[in-house]
Enzyme design. Structure first.
Site, mmCIF file in Angstrom:
data_model
loop_
_atom_site.group_PDB
_atom_site.id
_atom_site.type_symbol
_atom_site.label_atom_id
_atom_site.label_comp_id
_atom_site.label_asym_id
_atom_site.label_seq_id
_atom_site.Cartn_x
_atom_site.Cartn_y
_atom_site.Cartn_z
ATOM 1 N N ASP A 153 0.745 -1.187 -0.127
ATOM 2 C CA ASP A 153 -0.014 -0.013 0.094
ATOM 3 C C ASP A 153 0.907 1.175 0.200
ATOM 4 O O ASP A 153 0.344 2.249 -0.424
ATOM 5 C CB ASP A 153 -0.876 0.097 1.163
ATOM 6 C CG ASP A 153 -2.034 -0.748 0.855
ATOM 7 O OD1 ASP A 153 -2.539 -1.238 -0.003
ATOM 8 O OD2 ASP A 153 -2.729 -1.262 2.101
ATOM 9 N N TYR A 213 -9.530 -0.494 1.536
ATOM 10 C CA TYR A 213 -9.865 -0.731 2.938
ATOM 11 C C TYR A 213 -9.376 0.643 3.628
ATOM 12 O O TYR A 213 -9.053 1.453 3.123
ATOM 13 C CB TYR A 213 -8.927 -1.729 3.669
ATOM 14 C CG TYR A 213 -9.339 -3.123 3.514
ATOM 15 C CD1 TYR A 213 -10.237 -3.862 4.139
ATOM 16 C CD2 TYR A 213 -8.772 -3.737 2.382
ATOM 17 C CE1 TYR A 213 -10.937 -4.980 4.049
ATOM 18 C CE2 TYR A 213 -9.357 -5.040 2.127
ATOM 19 C CZ TYR A 213 -10.104 -5.929 2.948
ATOM 20 O OH TYR A 213 -10.442 -7.082 2.630
HETATM 21 CU CU LIG Z 1 -9.499 -7.895 4.413
#
Ligand SMILES: [Cu+2]
Ligand SMILES: *[C@@H]1O[C@H](CO)[C@@H](O)[C@H](O)[C@H]1NC(C)=O
Ligand SMILES: *[C@@H]1O[C@H](CO)[C@@H](O)[C@H](O)[C@H]1NC(C)=O
Ligand SMILES: *[C@@H]1O[C@H](CO)[C@@H](O)[C@H](O)[C@H]1NC(C)=O
Ligand SMILES: *[C@@H]1O[C@H](CO)[C@@H](O)[C@H](O)[C@H]1NC(C)=O
Ligand SMILES: *[C@@H]1O[C@H](CO)[C@@H](O)[C@H](O)[C@H]1NC(C)=O
Ligand SMILES: *[C@@H]1O[C@H](CO)[C@@H](O)[C@H](O)[C@H]1NC(C)=O
Ligand SMILES: *[C@@H]1O[C@H](CO)[C@@H](O)[C@H](O)[C@H]1NC(C)=O
Ligand SMILES: *[C@@H]1O[C@H](CO)[C@@H](O)[C@H](O)[C@H]1NC(C)=O
Ligand SMILES: *[C@@H]1O[C@H](CO)[C@@H](O)[C@H](O)[C@H]1NC(C)=O
Length: 772
Positions: free
Chosen positions: A411, A460
């Site tokens: 990320d 997320y």
């Molecule tokens: Cu997950």
């Protein structure tokens, strides 16, 4: 949906949480001691309440106390003036040959990042601990060199600051990386602009009759597209050969960004090596368990009726987050709120981003790659950690299909900083919390996320919490929420649950690496292990009888060869950072224990085919290495651009050096083994997608530091009657509470503030939220 909105989905980070001040420790809840019965301890400074005696005041609501940090925050980032100066200076250097991002095409060099180069620890300590001068300030810049057949990213150092003709110079930045190539790493993104128009939509057009027949949908790069195309990350790399797997996703029909849950189950592989898109080739198609070597083979099979047609995945209420279903009893009533009736009990220097609470203090640093980090964390003036912060977050998928199999998001490539969005007061943090801004540089502009950090950080959506407790312990937690990236259901049962029509909740591991640079009573520390082991022995008093029992087995992590390990079986292993030269009066080493809190995880995949050498930090729970200015971070933002030879190969930190009484760093993994089920629809929730670790003082204080609080009460009782109520000095009145501060005006929400740095236009700021 485009490639970039996919990135958003997989790396949207809300920064929020209860950072420090609201995370209060143990004795906040008054306790009742049942055994004293009115005699026993002397009560120094205590007061005994008279029956019926209560003070009634108006609550005084005030925000955090303003203080001046004892030192400048040397980790906070560049000032506005510094950033403007550096950018102007860089554009004036002919050899950098920079083009302003707005005007740049795929064959121009651009300036991607300008931020503070964090000072070396030795320089920082000489300033922070002694009377040394402020460390010289340098900028870290990243240039994308695209005016080249072999495009590359380059990290450079610019300084000293402020930038000035004659005294400021730039050099390739190499020392913080294990790969010594003048800070250069190949750039696999240089053809990003051409990827869709010159490749993916063209491939899609060769089978649009099939997508129409299968799903009445197309992806041609037109406004009326009903499908998107995107695929693996990182792209698959075999030396210089660059391969992609892409797949089709149905487009959301509402504002809910649910594209990652709409896979359609048709995949194709492309060889996209080199910059000349006319040389790129399709390497095969995959549908419902069958691989077709060529487009022709797939088309022939399809139109001769040999392909079993499956339905696709389409959005609908099942994928939307707005309220639906039966309202729980009493749910329409206002929920409980946290309040600070007499005002905040912590102090903040908002400009220097410095916080004090109940004997704790720390500075906050912030950068584009990893978001927030805490520096110089002290308890009663004594440093416990020099640095504590996130390094990288990995989401490694697996599946029967080629897209899930090849996906392992790193990320920081997208950056945590840019995705630390404005927090919602009263929802993400208590409304009375202190909200700090965070800034990062992109395309000659500085974006400021308003109110985005507190003392806690958080596709997320990740929520990061750093909690400080009155017993001297610290907790680091991460929670994940958001829309999952789901897989097409076909033949995937070994890799996930069947969660919707044609949908599999694709299994994946989240592993989040943190750096914890402990300084226990000085920089020279050692990691000690203490294991509980079963033991069979005789004792002098056991008259020859053999006893089955247990005992402690102590050892030290002597050197880096022993420096990578996991939590032991049955939690029997205890891990400490101690200072062997600072014993307490009983001869025990003073130190801190590192302990798993709410579940932690390292990567299940061994020797990942996708990641190769780019995330070696993910393979254990705990790693200890000698601290070096040349090893400041366990990874690099562009590790995914060259997975075999990444800029930082973490395994190279481990070269047998002694770890006995030296400055050392613990690299700690939090994580979750995530197999999404129907409860992850529409989104994964924070309750169980949660991992934490604690640092606990061990033989560090003479007794528990928590006894110092006056926020406790003792009740003596006898024969069913309270005989004494004993207070220790805390405010014990009652007061009327004005709830106004607990309810906030959400219309104040703004998004990013953007200020152009080159040309500098400070008065022309604008708001923007979805620019990333
Ligand atoms: Cu997950
Ligand atoms: C500078 O970049 C431009 C593209 O922006 C390129 O055409 C030119 O050749 C480059 N000059 C040098 C000296 O590399
Ligand atoms: C530095 O030099 C550039 C051109 O070489 C000039 O445009 C700029 O004004 C100079 N800056 C200062 C602060 O003198
Ligand atoms: C196919 O899609 C088009 C527009 O996307 C729509 O107008 C048409 O009704 C659809 N046909 C069927 C059979 O659903
Ligand atoms: C989409 O737009 C294109 C070009 O405007 C048009 O030719 C095509 O018929 C449209 N497709 C649908 C399904 O409406
Ligand atoms: C955050 O930025 C806004 C807009 O520039 C400013 O008004 C506010 O004072 C800043 N907040 C802090 C805590 O510095
Ligand atoms: C005690 O720890 C040492 C070092 O880790 C190990 O070699 C030894 O086998 C352990 N002893 C027992 C009884 O577990
Ligand atoms: C990792 O996998 C690669 C490719 O299968 C293999 O060449 C290499 O030897 C493996 N390394 C280890 C340490 O198992
Ligand atoms: C920081 O340490 C590295 C490694 O020793 C060194 O190369 C670099 O010059 C140092 N930076 C400063 C500003 O002294
Ligand atoms: C480690 O350091 C301690 C304290 O300085 C010393 O007493 C001990 O002998 C050292 N151990 C080793 C294996 O070098």
């Amino acid at each position: 949906m485009t490639m970039s909105s996919m990135k958003l989905l997989t790396a949207v980070f809300l920064i929020f949480g209860t950072l420090v001040p609201s995370a209060v420790g143990l004795p906040k809840t008054p306790w009742v001691q049942q055994r004293t019965k009115g005699h026993g301890r002397k009560l120094f400074g205590a007061s005994i309440e008279k029956r019926g005696q209560k003070v009634r005041d108006d609550c005084i609501v005030k925000s955090a106390l303003d203080i001046d940090a004892p030192k400048e925050n040397i980790w906070a980032g560049l000032t506005e003036q510094e950033a403007v100066g550096v950018v102007e200076w860089m554009f004036a250097q002919p050899e950098l040959n920079l083009t302003v991002s707005e005007d740049a095409g795929s064959w121009d060099n651009t300036l991607l990042l300008v931020e503070l180069m964090k000072p070396n620890k030795t320089d920082a300590l000489s300033y922070v601990d002694e009377s040394g001068s402020l460390p010289a300030r340098y900028a870290h810049a990243v240039i994308s060199h695209q005016a080249d057949e072999d495009p590359y990213y380059q990290d450079i150092l610019v300084g000293p600051l402020p930038a000035a003709n004659g005294t400021t110079y730039w050099t390739p930045l190499e020392y913080p990386y294990t790969r010594k190539t003048e800070g250069k790493v190949r750039n696999l993104d240089a053809n990003e602009d051409a990827l869709y128009d010159e490749w993916l939509f063209k491939v899609s057009a060769t089978i649009s009759d099939i997508t129409l027949d299968l799903w009445n949908a197309t992806a041609l790069g037109l406004d009326n597209d009903t499908l998107s195309i995107w695929g693996i990350d990182p792209v698959y790399q075999e030396d210089d050969q660059i391969l992609r797997w892409d797949t089709f996703w149905s487009n959301p029909s509402t504002i809910f960004d649910v594209g990652s849950m709409m896979p359609m189950g048709l995949f194709f592989m492309s060889d996209v090596s080199g910059r000349d898109t006319s040389k790129w080739t399709v390497q095969g198609w995959y549908y419902n368990g069958i691989f077709y070597e060529t487009t022709k083979e797939f088309r022939t099979a399809y139109w001769s009726g040999k392909v079993e047609k499956l339905d696709g995945n389409w959005d609908g209420p099942w994928a939307e987050t707005d309220q639906q279903g039966t309202i729980p009893p009493l749910d329409t009533m206002a929920p409980p709120v946290a309040t600070a009736p007499q005002g905040a009990r912590y102090s903040v220097d908002a400009e220097r981003k410095y916080v004090e609470w109940m004997g704790w203090s720390f500075y906050i640093g912030f950068d584009r790659d990893s978001g927030m980090a805490l520096y110089d964390i002290r308890h009663k003036g004594q440093r416990v950690l020099y640095e504590l912060g996130l390094q990288e977050a990995l989401a490694h998928y697996a599946g029967s299909d080629p897209t899930q199999s090849h996906t392992a998001y790193l990320d920081t490539y997208y950056g945590f900083g840019p995705f630390a969005f404005e927090l919602l007061k009263g929802y993400d943090c208590p409304s009375y919390a202190t909200y700090l801004n965070s800034s990062f540089y992109v395309s000659e502009t500085t974006h400021t996320h308003l109110n985005s950090i507190l003392s806690t950080v958080g596709n997320y959506d990740y929520m990061f919490s750093y909690s400080f407790f009155m017993d001297g312990s610290i907790a680091v937690e991460v929670r994940a929420s958001g829309y999952i990236q789901a897989a097409f259901f076909a033949k995937n049962h070994d890799y996930g649950f069947h969660i919707h029509d044609q949908l599999s909740g694709s299994m994946h591991d989240h592993v989040l690496n943190f750096k914890a640079d402990f300084d226990i009573l000085g920089t020279e520390n050692t990691v000690q292990l203490m294991e509980q082991v079963p033991h069979t022995t005789t004792y002098p008093w056991s008259k020859g009888k053999v006893f089955n029992t247990m005992k402690l087995n102590r050892s030290y992590v002597e050197n880096e060869d022993e420096g990578q390990f996991n939590w032991g079986f049955n939690n029997q292993k205890q891990v400490f950072v101690v200072n062997q030269d600072k014993n307490n009066k009983y001869g025990e080493h003073r130190g801190y224990r590192i302990l798993p809190y709410t579940g932690s995880a390292h990567l299940t995949v061994q020797n990942s085919t996708v990641l190769k050498n780019s995330a070696k930090w993910a393979e254990h729970d705990i790693m200890v290495s000698r601290r070096k200015d040349t090893e400041p971070r366990s990874t690099h933002t562009y590790n995914n651009q060259d997975t075999e030879n990444p800029p930082v190969d973490f395994s190279k930190f481990f070269d047998s050096e002694s770890l006995n009484q030296t400055d050392l760093v613990l690299w700690l993994n939090l994580g979750m083994h995530h197999v999404p089920h129907t409860g992850d629809l529409p989104t994964t929730v924070f309750t169980t997608a949660h991992s934490g670790i604690q640092f606990m003082p061990t033989n560090y204080f003479t007794v528990g530091a928590n006894v110092e609080t006056v926020n406790m009460v003792r009740i003596n009782y006898e024969d069913g009657d309270a005989t004494d109520v004993i207070h220790f000095g805390a405010y014990d009145g009652t007061c009327k509470l004005d709830y106004e501060p607990a309810f906030v005006d959400l219309w104040e929400y703004k998004g990013d503030v953007v200020v152009r740095k080159f040309p500098y236009s400070p008065d022309d700021l604008y708001y923007e939220t979805d620019s990333i």
